[in-house]
Design an enzyme around this catalytic site. Structure first.
Site, PDB file in Angstrom:
ATOM      1  N   LYS A 141       0.839  -1.207   0.000  1.00 52.66           N
ATOM      2  CA  LYS A 141       0.000   0.000   0.000  1.00 52.66           C
ATOM      3  C   LYS A 141       0.873   1.255   0.000  1.00 52.66           C
ATOM      4  O   LYS A 141       0.667   2.173  -0.798  1.00 52.66           O
ATOM      5  CB  LYS A 141      -0.885   0.006   1.237  1.00 52.66           C
ATOM      6  N   ASN A 142       1.866   1.284   0.880  1.00 51.12           N
ATOM      7  CA  ASN A 142       2.638   2.517   1.068  1.00 51.12           C
ATOM      8  C   ASN A 142       3.701   2.713   0.007  1.00 51.12           C
ATOM      9  O   ASN A 142       4.390   3.734  -0.001  1.00 51.12           O
ATOM     10  CB  ASN A 142       3.249   2.559   2.480  1.00 51.12           C
ATOM     11  N   CYS A 156      -5.298   7.918   9.432  1.00 48.60           N
ATOM     12  CA  CYS A 156      -5.557   7.378  10.773  1.00 48.60           C
ATOM     13  C   CYS A 156      -5.187   8.417  11.839  1.00 48.60           C
ATOM     14  O   CYS A 156      -4.162   9.070  11.754  1.00 48.60           O
ATOM     15  CB  CYS A 156      -4.729   6.118  10.990  1.00 48.60           C
ATOM     16  N   ARG A 216       0.500  14.445  13.310  1.00 49.77           N
ATOM     17  CA  ARG A 216       0.829  14.314  11.884  1.00 49.77           C
ATOM     18  C   ARG A 216       0.881  15.671  11.180  1.00 49.77           C
ATOM     19  O   ARG A 216       0.175  15.931  10.209  1.00 49.77           O
ATOM     20  CB  ARG A 216      -0.157  13.371  11.204  1.00 49.77           C
ATOM     21  N   ASP A 231       4.168   0.557  12.078  1.00 47.83           N
ATOM     22  CA  ASP A 231       2.917  -0.040  11.583  1.00 47.83           C
ATOM     23  C   ASP A 231       2.710  -1.463  12.089  1.00 47.83           C
ATOM     24  O   ASP A 231       1.597  -1.986  12.029  1.00 47.83           O
ATOM     25  CB  ASP A 231       2.882  -0.030  10.047  1.00 47.83           C
ATOM     26  N   ARG A 234      -8.620  -0.582   4.635  1.00 43.23           N
ATOM     27  CA  ARG A 234      -7.719   0.395   4.011  1.00 43.23           C
ATOM     28  C   ARG A 234      -6.357  -0.218   3.718  1.00 43.23           C
ATOM     29  O   ARG A 234      -5.646   0.222   2.820  1.00 43.23           O
ATOM     30  CB  ARG A 234      -7.543   1.614   4.929  1.00 43.23           C
TER      31      ARG A 234
HETATM   32  C1  EPZ Z   1       4.005   6.932   6.333  1.00 46.54           C
HETATM   33  O1  EPZ Z   1       3.220   7.946   6.947  1.00 46.54           O
HETATM   34  C2  EPZ Z   1       3.099   5.717   6.205  1.00 46.54           C
HETATM   35  N1  EPZ Z   1       1.969   6.031   5.356  1.00 46.54           N
HETATM   36  C3  EPZ Z   1       2.612   5.299   7.595  1.00 46.54           C
HETATM   37  O2  EPZ Z   1       1.813   4.130   7.441  1.00 46.54           O
HETATM   38  C4  EPZ Z   1       3.820   4.973   8.462  1.00 46.54           C
HETATM   39  O3  EPZ Z   1       3.382   4.646   9.760  1.00 46.54           O
HETATM   40  C5  EPZ Z   1       4.759   6.183   8.513  1.00 46.54           C
HETATM   41  O4  EPZ Z   1       5.122   6.586   7.165  1.00 46.54           O
HETATM   42  C6  EPZ Z   1       6.034   5.891   9.281  1.00 46.54           C
HETATM   43  O5  EPZ Z   1       6.702   4.824   8.699  1.00 46.54           O
HETATM   44  C7  EPZ Z   1       2.132   6.041   4.020  1.00 46.54           C
HETATM   45  O6  EPZ Z   1       3.211   5.796   3.503  1.00 46.54           O
HETATM   46  C8  EPZ Z   1       0.916   6.351   3.188  1.00 46.54           C
HETATM   47  P1  EPZ Z   1       6.043  10.261   8.574  1.00 46.54           P
HETATM   48  P2  EPZ Z   1       3.777   9.477   7.017  1.00 46.54           P
HETATM   49  O7  EPZ Z   1       5.929  11.539   7.834  1.00 46.54           O
HETATM   50  O8  EPZ Z   1       4.494   9.802   5.777  1.00 46.54           O
HETATM   51  C9  EPZ Z   1       6.148  13.346  12.127  1.00 46.54           C
HETATM   52  C10 EPZ Z   1      -0.086   2.784   7.737  1.00 46.54           C
HETATM   53  O9  EPZ Z   1      -0.638   2.278   8.735  1.00 46.54           O
HETATM   54  N2  EPZ Z   1       6.151  14.378  11.075  1.00 46.54           N
HETATM   55  O10 EPZ Z   1       7.290   9.453   8.460  1.00 46.54           O
HETATM   56  O11 EPZ Z   1       2.662  10.334   7.439  1.00 46.54           O
HETATM   57  C11 EPZ Z   1       4.806  12.643  12.222  1.00 46.54           C
HETATM   58  O12 EPZ Z   1       3.896  13.382  13.005  1.00 46.54           O
HETATM   59  C12 EPZ Z   1       0.409   4.205   7.796  1.00 46.54           C
HETATM   60  O13 EPZ Z   1       0.092   2.195   6.642  1.00 46.54           O
HETATM   61  C13 EPZ Z   1       6.346  15.696  11.440  1.00 46.54           C
HETATM   62  O14 EPZ Z   1       6.532  16.004  12.620  1.00 46.54           O
HETATM   63  O15 EPZ Z   1       4.818   9.323   8.231  1.00 46.54           O
HETATM   64  C14 EPZ Z   1       5.175  11.335  12.864  1.00 46.54           C
HETATM   65  O16 EPZ Z   1       5.264  11.505  14.258  1.00 46.54           O
HETATM   66  C15 EPZ Z   1       0.183   4.844   9.159  1.00 46.54           C
HETATM   67  N3  EPZ Z   1       6.333  16.651  10.478  1.00 46.54           N
HETATM   68  C16 EPZ Z   1       6.561  11.034  12.293  1.00 46.54           C
HETATM   69  O17 EPZ Z   1       7.049  12.299  11.782  1.00 46.54           O
HETATM   70  C17 EPZ Z   1       6.123  16.353   9.142  1.00 46.54           C
HETATM   71  O18 EPZ Z   1       6.147  17.275   8.301  1.00 46.54           O
HETATM   72  C18 EPZ Z   1       6.543  10.037  11.148  1.00 46.54           C
HETATM   73  O19 EPZ Z   1       5.734  10.566  10.123  1.00 46.54           O
HETATM   74  C19 EPZ Z   1       5.915  15.004   8.793  1.00 46.54           C
HETATM   75  C20 EPZ Z   1       5.939  14.030   9.775  1.00 46.54           C
END
Ligand code: EPZ
Length: 417
Positions: free
Chosen positions: A22-23, A116, A121, A304, A396
């Site tokens: 998915k990701n 989610c 986020r 995840d 999802r």
């Molecule tokens: C991706 O989300 C995945 N989703 C998530 O999978 C996964 O849990 C996550 O990466 C971490 O591996 C998709 O790829 C569609 P991040 P993403 O930006 O990109 C903080 C699932 O269940 N952050 O790496 O949103 C954020 O709040 C989903 O399949 C900031 O602070 O994850 C979090 O605490 C859930 N500022 C951490 O970084 C930003 O600008 C990781 O977020 C961006 C993120």
């Protein structure tokens, strides 16, 4: 409302070919907006998030054809527009069209994404990277207005290796003037897949798989074909279902590269884990040790898989301390596990799980995708009948989850309630 009904106590066993990731596919679908032609993706998983992203691409006039796991996206003729909020709110990955829209149109007008509710986020790292590329950004009360016709390559150091920020900045940099370096880039396998896909479209990205990505701006991109790798999170969830149900599951299309970090953690429980380049097996007699866990950016243990892992620790011998270091609110599902008899105390981002609990079936509700998977796994090991509500969250990220688990011996069915 659909529910899943699980009668626990049956070991899961068998061999599974895991669906496409998915990701990995969602950012590639977003990237197809950059291509004035056709993009063909194979091994696309039949998920509601994929349908949501398809609807978003359709807003711009992209024409999408699906045939089983094959998808053709024709983005030859697109029209710029602001995406309706209800479509952006369906998924978090909707924010990944930002970079592609800047590449295609030099501008983007996007409501904030959904996804989610597992943490705040924010998108500050996305904003920082785009600004450094020369994109003018205004946040007009929940709408991101941005102009970036002439993006200029530069060096961007991410404060945190955000997956989405790395992907968005990468896509905005592919046709910027000059070269861009993204330091402290996320290293999740899905990032490497996106880089390989973009290079196949004519981009020039080096350092793939590392924490520094080097992007030399190119002039043109072309349509291409790509086969999505299997979903490592679905695979890891299935291995955990074998652990908790005293089963024996072989994944025949995922190996060392994608799940070595998870395999070593599962082996710490004492389960029999065998891994090679293309397959992974977990065999469990149901009596395994509790193990502490801390979620980390790749190559650490993936956040995840934390919820399904936490569920499995309710049946482990001893105490397991689970530290969720990525998202602020990713332990909410534990309150539902406690309805099944789990002994878990949660304090902020830490859950202390007291093992070898006898779980007893009950009615529980999923409030996010991976928390829903955790409830299913607990139901597989609970005595009696467990009813899981909130199935739309689970759909999802896990295609036809009840059919997959039934094939492995579970007593699980979907019905209207
Ligand atoms: C991706 O989300 C995945 N989703 C998530 O999978 C996964 O849990 C996550 O990466 C971490 O591996 C998709 O790829 C569609 P991040 P993403 O930006 O990109 C903080 C699932 O269940 N952050 O790496 O949103 C954020 O709040 C989903 O399949 C900031 O602070 O994850 C979090 O605490 C859930 N500022 C951490 O970084 C930003 O600008 C990781 O977020 C961006 C993120």
């Amino acid at each position: 409302m659909e529910v899943l009904t699980i009668r626990g106590g049956r070991p899961l066993a068998g061999t599974v070919s895991v669906c496409g990731g998915k990701n990995a596919v969602l950012p590639m679908m977003a990237a197809s907006l950059m291509i004035k032609g056709k993009t063909v993706l194979h091994n696309v998983p039949p998920l509601s998030d994929v349908e949501s992203m398809s609807r978003i691409l359709g807003c711009f006039g992209a024409k999408i054809k699906r045939e089983n796991e094959d998808m053709e996206i024709d983005a030859s003729a697109l029209t710029f527009r602001s995406v309706p909020e209800e479509k952006m709110k369906m998924i978090r990955a909707s924010n990944l069209i930002w970079g592609p829209l800047l590449d295609r149109f030099g501008r983007a007008e996007l409501p904030y994404p959904g996804g989610c509710r597992i943490g705040l986020r924010p998108m500050d790292l996305h904003f920082k990277g785009m600004s450094l590329l020369g994109v003018a950004i205004e946040d007009r009360g929940g709408l991101i207005f941005s102009r970036g016709y002439k993006r200029k390559g530069t060096t961007i150091c991410l404060d945190y290796p955000s997956v989405g920020a790395t992907e968005n900045i990468l896509m905005a940099a592919v046709r910027a003037d000059g070269s861009t370096v993204i330091r402290n880039a996320a290293r999740e396998p899905e990032i490497a897949e996106l880089c390989l896909f973009l290079n196949r479209c004519g981009a020039s990205i080096r350092g793939i798989g590392g924490d520094a990505l080097f992007i030399d701006g190119v002039r043109e991109l072309r349509g291409s074909e790509y086969t999505v790798l299997p979903d490592r999170i679905v695979g890891g969830t299935l291995l955990l279902s074998a652990l908790i149900s005293a089963g024996d599951i072989i994944l025949n299309n995922i190996g060392f590269d994608q799940l070595s970090n998870v395999a070593s953690k599962l082996a710490e429980t004492g389960a029999e884990v065998t891994i090679d380049e293309h397959s992974l097996r977990l065999k469990s007699n149901g009596r395994y040790r509790g193990v502490d866990l801390r979620t980390m950016p790749y190559p650490g243990f993936p956040t995840d898989l934390q919820p399904p892992f936490t569920a499995a620790m309710t049946k482990a011998a001893g105490v397991s301390v689970i530290k969720e270091d990525i998202f602020e609110h990713r332990l909410e599902f534990c309150s539902e596990l406690k309805k099944l008899g789990a002994k878990i105390s949660v304090d902020g981002r830490i859950a202390v799980v007291k093992g070898r609990t006898d779980l007893v079936g009950a009615e529980v509700e999923a409030t996010d995708l991976r928390g829903g998977a955790a409830l299913i796994l607990a139901g597989l090991a609970a005595e009696g009948c467990t009813v899981v509500k909130g199935v739309s969250y689970i759909d999802r990220g896990y295609p036809a989850v009840e059919r997959c688990l039934c094939r492995l011996g579970a007593d699980i069915s979907r019905s209207e309630k």
